[in-house]
Scaffold this motif. Structure first.
Motif, PDB file in Angstrom:
ATOM      1  N   GLU A 118       0.018  18.130  -3.049  1.00  0.00           N
ATOM      2  CA  GLU A 118      -0.375  17.041  -2.153  1.00  0.00           C
ATOM      3  C   GLU A 118      -1.502  16.223  -2.777  1.00  0.00           C
ATOM      4  O   GLU A 118      -2.372  16.742  -3.466  1.00  0.00           O
ATOM      5  CB  GLU A 118      -0.857  17.585  -0.810  1.00  0.00           C
ATOM      6  CG  GLU A 118       0.231  17.959   0.153  1.00  0.00           C
ATOM      7  CD  GLU A 118      -0.294  18.178   1.550  1.00  0.00           C
ATOM      8  OE1 GLU A 118       0.362  17.727   2.506  1.00  0.00           O
ATOM      9  OE2 GLU A 118      -1.358  18.820   1.706  1.00  0.00           O
ATOM     10  N   ARG A 119      -1.482  14.922  -2.506  1.00  0.00           N
ATOM     11  CA  ARG A 119      -2.556  14.025  -2.925  1.00  0.00           C
ATOM     12  C   ARG A 119      -3.510  13.888  -1.744  1.00  0.00           C
ATOM     13  O   ARG A 119      -3.112  13.427  -0.658  1.00  0.00           O
ATOM     14  CB  ARG A 119      -1.959  12.664  -3.288  1.00  0.00           C
ATOM     15  CG  ARG A 119      -2.959  11.680  -3.855  1.00  0.00           C
ATOM     16  CD  ARG A 119      -3.199  11.934  -5.326  1.00  0.00           C
ATOM     17  NE  ARG A 119      -3.921  10.807  -5.921  1.00  0.00           N
ATOM     18  CZ  ARG A 119      -5.100  10.924  -6.530  1.00  0.00           C
ATOM     19  NH1 ARG A 119      -5.680  12.108  -6.637  1.00  0.00           N
ATOM     20  NH2 ARG A 119      -5.679   9.869  -7.063  1.00  0.00           N
ATOM     21  N   ALA A 166     -16.169   1.080   3.222  1.00  0.00           N
ATOM     22  CA  ALA A 166     -15.483  -0.065   2.610  1.00  0.00           C
ATOM     23  C   ALA A 166     -14.475   0.420   1.573  1.00  0.00           C
ATOM     24  O   ALA A 166     -14.418  -0.096   0.461  1.00  0.00           O
ATOM     25  CB  ALA A 166     -16.510  -0.997   1.969  1.00  0.00           C
ATOM     26  N   LEU A 167     -13.689   1.410   1.929  1.00  0.00           N
ATOM     27  CA  LEU A 167     -12.686   1.926   1.007  1.00  0.00           C
ATOM     28  C   LEU A 167     -11.607   0.879   0.758  1.00  0.00           C
ATOM     29  O   LEU A 167     -11.200   0.159   1.667  1.00  0.00           O
ATOM     30  CB  LEU A 167     -12.046   3.195   1.582  1.00  0.00           C
ATOM     31  CG  LEU A 167     -12.969   4.406   1.761  1.00  0.00           C
ATOM     32  CD1 LEU A 167     -12.236   5.528   2.471  1.00  0.00           C
ATOM     33  CD2 LEU A 167     -13.505   4.882   0.408  1.00  0.00           C
ATOM     34  N   ASP A 168     -11.171   0.811  -0.476  1.00  0.00           N
ATOM     35  CA  ASP A 168     -10.098  -0.123  -0.838  1.00  0.00           C
ATOM     36  C   ASP A 168      -9.141   0.629  -1.759  1.00  0.00           C
ATOM     37  O   ASP A 168      -9.148   0.440  -2.977  1.00  0.00           O
ATOM     38  CB  ASP A 168     -10.676  -1.360  -1.526  1.00  0.00           C
ATOM     39  CG  ASP A 168      -9.620  -2.411  -1.828  1.00  0.00           C
ATOM     40  OD1 ASP A 168      -8.525  -2.336  -1.219  1.00  0.00           O
ATOM     41  OD2 ASP A 168      -9.876  -3.286  -2.679  1.00  0.00           O
ATOM     42  N   LEU A 169      -8.339   1.497  -1.162  1.00  0.00           N
ATOM     43  CA  LEU A 169      -7.465   2.389  -1.921  1.00  0.00           C
ATOM     44  C   LEU A 169      -6.011   2.159  -1.517  1.00  0.00           C
ATOM     45  O   LEU A 169      -5.729   1.840  -0.358  1.00  0.00           O
ATOM     46  CB  LEU A 169      -7.842   3.853  -1.663  1.00  0.00           C
ATOM     47  CG  LEU A 169      -9.255   4.261  -2.098  1.00  0.00           C
ATOM     48  CD1 LEU A 169      -9.602   5.636  -1.546  1.00  0.00           C
ATOM     49  CD2 LEU A 169      -9.367   4.249  -3.611  1.00  0.00           C
ATOM     50  N   PRO A 170      -5.097   2.350  -2.440  1.00  0.00           N
ATOM     51  CA  PRO A 170      -3.677   2.184  -2.098  1.00  0.00           C
ATOM     52  C   PRO A 170      -3.204   3.298  -1.178  1.00  0.00           C
ATOM     53  O   PRO A 170      -3.786   4.392  -1.139  1.00  0.00           O
ATOM     54  CB  PRO A 170      -2.978   2.265  -3.459  1.00  0.00           C
ATOM     55  CG  PRO A 170      -3.928   3.024  -4.333  1.00  0.00           C
ATOM     56  CD  PRO A 170      -5.301   2.668  -3.866  1.00  0.00           C
ATOM     57  N   ALA A 171      -2.129   3.030  -0.455  1.00  0.00           N
ATOM     58  CA  ALA A 171      -1.587   3.999   0.516  1.00  0.00           C
ATOM     59  C   ALA A 171      -0.783   5.071  -0.213  1.00  0.00           C
ATOM     60  O   ALA A 171       0.444   5.120  -0.128  1.00  0.00           O
ATOM     61  CB  ALA A 171      -0.733   3.275   1.548  1.00  0.00           C
ATOM     62  N   GLU A 172      -1.510   5.943  -0.919  1.00  0.00           N
ATOM     63  CA  GLU A 172      -0.840   6.942  -1.742  1.00  0.00           C
ATOM     64  C   GLU A 172      -1.260   8.383  -1.418  1.00  0.00           C
ATOM     65  O   GLU A 172      -0.855   9.309  -2.115  1.00  0.00           O
ATOM     66  CB  GLU A 172      -1.110   6.663  -3.220  1.00  0.00           C
ATOM     67  CG  GLU A 172      -2.583   6.769  -3.615  1.00  0.00           C
ATOM     68  CD  GLU A 172      -2.818   6.442  -5.090  1.00  0.00           C
ATOM     69  OE1 GLU A 172      -2.011   5.668  -5.656  1.00  0.00           O
ATOM     70  OE2 GLU A 172      -3.795   6.959  -5.657  1.00  0.00           O
ATOM     71  N   TYR A 173      -2.010   8.557  -0.337  1.00  0.00           N
ATOM     72  CA  TYR A 173      -2.529   9.892  -0.031  1.00  0.00           C
ATOM     73  C   TYR A 173      -1.733  10.549   1.095  1.00  0.00           C
ATOM     74  O   TYR A 173      -1.451   9.938   2.122  1.00  0.00           O
ATOM     75  CB  TYR A 173      -4.017   9.812   0.337  1.00  0.00           C
ATOM     76  CG  TYR A 173      -4.864   9.399  -0.838  1.00  0.00           C
ATOM     77  CD1 TYR A 173      -5.331  10.337  -1.736  1.00  0.00           C
ATOM     78  CD2 TYR A 173      -5.139   8.053  -1.072  1.00  0.00           C
ATOM     79  CE1 TYR A 173      -6.078   9.961  -2.849  1.00  0.00           C
ATOM     80  CE2 TYR A 173      -5.877   7.661  -2.172  1.00  0.00           C
ATOM     81  CZ  TYR A 173      -6.345   8.623  -3.059  1.00  0.00           C
ATOM     82  OH  TYR A 173      -7.076   8.248  -4.167  1.00  0.00           O
ATOM     83  N   ASP A 174      -1.374  11.806   0.877  1.00  0.00           N
ATOM     84  CA  ASP A 174      -0.686  12.591   1.901  1.00  0.00           C
ATOM     85  C   ASP A 174      -1.632  12.990   3.021  1.00  0.00           C
ATOM     86  O   ASP A 174      -1.208  13.202   4.166  1.00  0.00           O
ATOM     87  CB  ASP A 174      -0.094  13.870   1.280  1.00  0.00           C
ATOM     88  CG  ASP A 174       0.910  13.558   0.188  1.00  0.00           C
ATOM     89  OD1 ASP A 174       1.988  13.041   0.523  1.00  0.00           O
ATOM     90  OD2 ASP A 174       0.608  13.820  -0.998  1.00  0.00           O
TER      91      ASP A 174
END
Length: 255
Positions: A38-39, A88-96
């Protein structure tokens, strides 16, 4: 919103005076139930003690924290971490999944945190964690304010933390789009291995730095706060118990 000026950390002090924080985070790791492969995003990872447990479970973990000093300590453990503002997170939708322990109450832009975590999760992803809840360390907070007032220092309202009620917390994360939100307050009297003075050094030095209080006076203030709380928090065996209240939660991003 800027990073909370009261949130300043010494990894050495934290390890000495606050090792109980990650130690008591074990039930939250169990609630998250990280799975191999899992990420996972660790929001407010600190020095990485709990991040290591997620990695040990086989997860691929990325940790963020606003403290450069704590991130350096986490990097020394070999973890994949970076300095970042959780508001202010700016992360791609890649986390489980996303995880947070004892960090969200330092992030005053509660809606910014909720939006950022929501955006980072895959559809169906879960967010699990624990933070300070309504009434957390109220006895020590009152003693700090009394001591600062007596010394003629500025006395802030308790706006350096967000210790939410279940209702406030749930509404905040529902507004960001989360569903299946479960949250509860857990009173948890917590042993302080170095007493209230050690606790004040670790958790209130940032606040006092921000108010320009000299370091030598900060130590005296910590000792005075300890005396003020002795009747309420010192135990018959000589140990100290702080009046912690935790808010433990889980939720999901809709699939």
């Amino acid at each position: 919103m800027a990073v909370n000026s009261a949130s300043r950390w010494s990894p050495g002090d934290y390890a000495k005076n606050a090792a109980f924080v990650p130690a008591m985070g074990a039930p939250v790791v169990e609630l998250l139930a990280p799975q191999p492969g899992e990420r996972i995003l660790d929001v407010g990872c600190g020095d990485g003690v709990l991040t290591e447990k997620l990695v040990a479970a086989g997860a691929r973990v990325f940790g963020v924290d606003a403290s450069p000093e704590m991130i350096e300590a986490a990097k020394a453990r070999g973890l994949d971490v970076a300095v970042a503002d959780g508001q202010a997170l700016d992360l791609p939708a890649e986390y489980d999944a996303a995880f947070s322990n004892a960090a969200l109450h330092w992030m005053l832009d509660k809606h910014g945190v909720a939006r950022g975590v929501f955006a980072a999760l895959k559809p169906g992803g879960r967010f699990v964690g624990e933070m300070g809840g309504e009434g957390n360390v109220a006895t020590i907070w009152a003693a700090v304010r009394e001591e600062l007032a007596e010394r003629g220092h500025p006395v802030r309202p308790q706006d350096t933390h967000w210790y939410p009620s279940v209702e406030d917390f749930t509404a905040t994360y529902a507004a960001a789009g989360f569903t299946d939100i479960e949250a509860r307050l857990i009173p948890r009297p917590t042993p302080l291995p170095t007493g209230v003075a050690g606790w004040v050094r670790t958790f209130r030095s940032g606040l006092m730095d921000a108010d320009g209080i000299p370091e030598e006076e900060q130590a005296v203030i910590g000792e005075a706060v300890e005396r003020r709380t002795e009747a309420a928090l010192r135990q018959p065996d000589g140990g100290w118990l702080a009046d912690y209240v935790r808010l433990r939660f889980s939720m999901r991003k809709p699939a």
